[in-house]
Design a protein around this motif. Structure first.
Motif, short mmCIF file in Angstrom:
data_model
loop_
_atom_site.label_atom_id
_atom_site.label_comp_id
_atom_site.label_asym_id
_atom_site.label_seq_id
_atom_site.Cartn_x
_atom_site.Cartn_y
_atom_site.Cartn_z
N VAL A 150 -12.71 -9.46 -2.29
CA VAL A 150 -12.19 -8.50 -1.34
C VAL A 150 -11.72 -7.25 -2.07
CG1 VAL A 150 -10.46 -8.10 0.45
CG2 VAL A 150 -11.50 -10.35 0.21
N ASP A 151 -12.08 -6.09 -1.54
CA ASP A 151 -11.77 -4.82 -2.18
C ASP A 151 -10.28 -4.50 -2.09
OD1 ASP A 151 -12.03 -2.36 -3.37
OD2 ASP A 151 -12.65 -1.34 -1.53
N ARG A 152 -9.59 -4.41 -3.23
CA ARG A 152 -8.17 -4.05 -3.29
C ARG A 152 -7.95 -3.12 -4.49
NH1 ARG A 152 -4.58 -7.74 -0.74
NH2 ARG A 152 -5.44 -8.11 1.33
N PRO A 153 -6.92 -2.26 -4.44
CA PRO A 153 -6.59 -1.45 -5.62
C PRO A 153 -6.23 -2.34 -6.80
CG PRO A 153 -5.44 -0.65 -3.66
CD PRO A 153 -6.04 -1.97 -3.30
N CYS A 154 -6.60 -1.90 -8.00
CA CYS A 154 -6.34 -2.71 -9.19
C CYS A 154 -5.20 -2.12 -10.00
CB CYS A 154 -7.60 -2.86 -10.03
SG CYS A 154 -8.08 -1.35 -10.90
N HIS A 155 -4.74 -2.89 -10.99
CA HIS A 155 -3.63 -2.49 -11.85
C HIS A 155 -4.12 -1.95 -13.20
CE1 HIS A 155 -0.60 -5.47 -9.77
NE2 HIS A 155 -1.50 -5.02 -8.93
N THR B 263 0.84 -1.20 0.00
CA THR B 263 0.00 0.00 0.00
C THR B 263 0.87 1.24 0.00
OG1 THR B 263 -0.10 0.10 2.43
CG2 THR B 263 -1.83 -1.14 1.31
N SER B 264 0.33 2.33 -0.54
CA SER B 264 0.96 3.64 -0.45
C SER B 264 -0.13 4.68 -0.65
CB SER B 264 2.05 3.80 -1.51
OG SER B 264 2.64 5.09 -1.41
N VAL B 265 -0.34 5.51 0.36
CA VAL B 265 -1.34 6.57 0.26
C VAL B 265 -0.72 7.88 0.74
CG1 VAL B 265 -3.26 4.96 0.61
CG2 VAL B 265 -2.26 6.12 2.58
N PRO B 266 -1.18 9.01 0.23
CA PRO B 266 -0.62 10.29 0.67
C PRO B 266 -0.80 10.50 2.17
CG PRO B 266 -1.96 10.57 -1.31
CD PRO B 266 -2.22 9.18 -0.81
N LEU C 245 -0.89 2.06 -10.67
CA LEU C 245 -0.75 1.36 -9.40
C LEU C 245 -1.06 2.28 -8.23
CD1 LEU C 245 2.50 -0.71 -10.09
CD2 LEU C 245 0.12 -1.31 -10.50
N ALA C 246 -2.01 3.19 -8.42
CA ALA C 246 -2.43 4.10 -7.35
C ALA C 246 -2.94 3.30 -6.16
CB ALA C 246 -3.52 5.04 -7.86
N GLY C 247 -2.53 3.72 -4.97
CA GLY C 247 -2.91 3.01 -3.75
C GLY C 247 -1.95 1.90 -3.40
#
Length: 402
Positions: free
Chosen positions: A357-362, A312-315, A367-369
């Motif tokens: 399951v909710d996850r960020p997609c590509h 994960t990576s978020v501001p 690759l945001a998030g």
């Protein structure tokens, strides 16, 4: 951020890994070779994947925060996949490697050991699932008043994972029951933190204060030695898994254990010692890297491939980035080992957003998030087709290298 212009396509990755030479693929499980689901008992695995893993013996190991054994362990998934086709114990078709973050070691015949774990720690953990069920049943009526008692009981039964070495709460089913209600989902996250915190206090009272820690997945990294919750929000559910884990059960430490064993099997001598395990190893990243640099002869270092899905990576509110995820540590160490030893190690990220399951997609290479422009972790290859695409690539790799 988009993928680096130097990243490999799946086909180029396969060609790259098929080259001769010593190779060790270290792979997460859930979201990588099987889709994420609300209830771990509903996981499904392709029998062809298991046979490919068998062909890659000595070149492949799993590294997971899940477990091999137990009613919801991966071994049950393996047995279901091969039912009526093969006996995994007789044919050696179980998945070798480390589970429970690194404290549960298994070979391909499902011979399991727990290096460095005491009988007292195992006894404490065995009592945790019943305590978790009782506390949830007491507290959920106030949080989920519209659900009947029978429905709440079913959700609790699915949420409490009776893993022998890492009993856990998985909130996916509970989140689905209040889908769209972010406030209620955040309340459930806080309840999980509270209940798990009480278990840590109980462990301290039993003289096991240094034995356990709380692992959150996904998370926003660590602060003062504690993993940080990713709150549920409109953009995603955030932290869904709360695992009580044994101290030292960190995937990056497990990576060195697997590497030490692989070199030992090939050369006859384990460079970090035959008894090296996650409980006795250093637990900070710089010390792990220095240990490997000082103890492993460069000529014996294989090329490493790390495969995961959870970063994960978020501001951050004040600027910068909050980075975490249960695969980030071992993927980062694997990348750094490649730099130190001059091996072309590869970091492969599988898109796990296609499951339940909710996850960020590509999608579209975005690759945001997951990562950010300043992220020191470089993704060498993205598999936007998810577990299905990865399993196909894995099978082809086994064919080419066997």
């Amino acid at each position: 951020m988009p993928l680096s212009p130097h990243a490999l396509s799946p086909d180029a990755l396969l060609d790259d890994l098929a080259h001769p030479g010593e190779l060790l693929v270290v792979q997460d499980l859930d979201g990588v070779c099987m889709e994420l689901v609300h209830d771990p008992r509903q996981r499904r695995m392709d029998p062809a994947y298991l046979r490919a893993a068998r062909r890659l013996e000595g070149q492949f190991a799993v590294l997971t925060n899940g477990e091999h054994e137990g009613s919801r362990g991966v071994n049950r998934v393996v047995e279901a996949a091969l039912a009526g086709q093969a006996d995994p114990a007789a044919e050696g078709l179980y998945l070798p490697g480390l589970a429970a973050g690194g404290v549960q070691l298994q070979d391909r015949f499902a011979r399991v050991s727990h290096p460095g774990v005491s009988a007292g720690e195992i006894a404490f953990l065995a009592a945790v699932p019943e305590q978790l069920q009782r506390r949830l049943l007491e507290r959920l009526p106030a949080l989920l008043p519209r659900l009947g008692a029978e429905r709440r009981a079913a959700l609790v039964e699915a949420a409490v994972l009776d893993n022998p070495l890492s009993p856990s709460l998985n909130l996916n089913g509970l989140f689905a029951a209040v889908e769209g209600d972010v406030g209620r989902q955040q309340d459930l996250q806080q309840l999980a933190l509270e209940v798990m915190g009480q278990l840590l206090e109980r462990a301290a009272g039993a003289g096991l204060g240094d034995a356990f820690f709380l692992h959150l997945a996904p998370n926003l990294g660590s602060r003062d030695g504690r993993e940080q919750l990713k709150p549920a929000g409109e953009a995603g559910t955030g932290t869904t898994d709360f695992q009580l884990m044994l101290r030292g059960a960190l995937k990056e430490v497990g990576l060195l254990v697997l590497l030490n064993q692989a070199i030992g099997r090939r050369s006859g001598t384990a460079p970090l010692g035959a008894a090296f395990n996650v409980r006795t190893a250093p637990h900070d990243h710089p010390s792990l890297l220095e240990l490997a640099r000082s103890a492993i002869p460069p000529a014996l270092m294989p090329r490493l491939v790390g495969v995961g899905d959870t970063i994960t990576s978020v501001p951050a509110p004040g600027g910068g980035w909050l980075r975490g995820g249960s695969d980030r540590g071992f993927l980062t160490l694997l990348q750094e080992l490649g730099e130190v030893f001059g091996t072309a190690n590869r970091v492969v990220l599988v898109d796990s957003s296609g499951g339940a399951v909710d996850r960020p997609c590509h999608a579209g290479g975005d690759l945001a998030g997951l990562t950010d422009p300043q992220d020191p972790l470089r993704i060498d290859a993205s598999l936007p087709g998810g577990p299905r695409q990865y399993v196909a690539l894995f099978q082809e790799l086994a064919e080419r290298r066997s």
